[in-house]
Design an enzyme around this catalytic site. Structure first.
Site, PDB file in Angstrom:
ATOM      1  CG  HIS A 169      -1.776  -0.298   0.089  1.00  0.00           C
ATOM      2  ND1 HIS A 169      -2.844   0.005  -0.731  1.00  0.00           N
ATOM      3  CD2 HIS A 169      -0.661   0.069  -0.594  1.00  0.00           C
ATOM      4  CE1 HIS A 169      -2.382   0.531  -1.854  1.00  0.00           C
ATOM      5  NE2 HIS A 169      -1.056   0.580  -1.798  1.00  0.00           N
ATOM      6  CD  GLU A 170       3.095  -0.781   0.639  1.00  0.00           C
ATOM      7  OE1 GLU A 170       3.558  -1.360  -0.369  1.00  0.00           O
ATOM      8  OE2 GLU A 170       2.634   0.372   0.596  1.00  0.00           O
TER       9      GLU A 170
ATOM     10  CG  HIS B  37       1.424  -3.087  -3.676  1.00  0.00           C
ATOM     11  ND1 HIS B  37       0.728  -2.789  -4.835  1.00  0.00           N
ATOM     12  CD2 HIS B  37       1.444  -1.943  -2.947  1.00  0.00           C
ATOM     13  CE1 HIS B  37       0.355  -1.519  -4.809  1.00  0.00           C
ATOM     14  NE2 HIS B  37       0.778  -0.982  -3.667  1.00  0.00           N
TER      15      HIS B  37
END
Length: 149
Positions: free
Chosen positions: A54-55, A58
């Site tokens: 998920h990071e 980003h």
């Protein structure tokens, strides 16, 4: 795994850092750094892998110039300044009944609501990217998808 996913997506300039804290996992677009809590970076659970991906999602958004993350980052800069004064404004407006502070408090509240609304598509998109990254890298099998979402 974070480094592997970043390298696979040509994001060699993004730094990965581990810190001894809980629930502090985030990507900082200014420093191009993914910060992972020790509990996430040291675990091989599918949930931890999902957080890492998920990071990385980003970081991909930032690298691609994803529209909503650009808007959110601009708002975050301005709101960080406002948030320092918000307690004083709310106290002045609500407790002391100062009219201008009431108006400012409503403006600030509205800005925080807009920020929250803009954040939603950013987070949903990063999660969608995370699942795609994990599948593409063959880190996650179909049965594990639900645990990551």
């Amino acid at each position: 795994m974070a480094r592997q996913l970043l390298d696979e997506n040509q994001l060699k300039d993004v730094i990965v850092e581990e810190i001894p804290a809980y629930f502090i996992d985030h990507y900082n677009p200014k420093s191009k750094k993914i910060t992972l809590s020790a509990s996430i970076s040291e675990s091989d659970s599918i949930t931890s892998l999902g957080v890492v991906a998920h990071e990385v999602g980003h970081a991909l958004q930032d690298a691609e110039g994803y529209r909503y993350i650009k808007i959110r980052n601009k708002l975050a800069k301005r709101l960080s300044i406002l948030s320092q004064f918000s307690p004083l404004v709310f106290i002045g407006g609500l407790w002391f009944g100062i009219p201008i502070f009431r108006i400012l408090a409503l403006f600030m509240l509205g800005a925080f609501v807009v920020f929250t609304i803009i954040t939603l598509p950013v987070e949903l998109n990063a999660s969608k990217r995370a699942i795609s990254l994990l599948k593409k890298s063959k880190i996650m099998v179909k049965e594990e998808e639900e645990s990551v979402q």
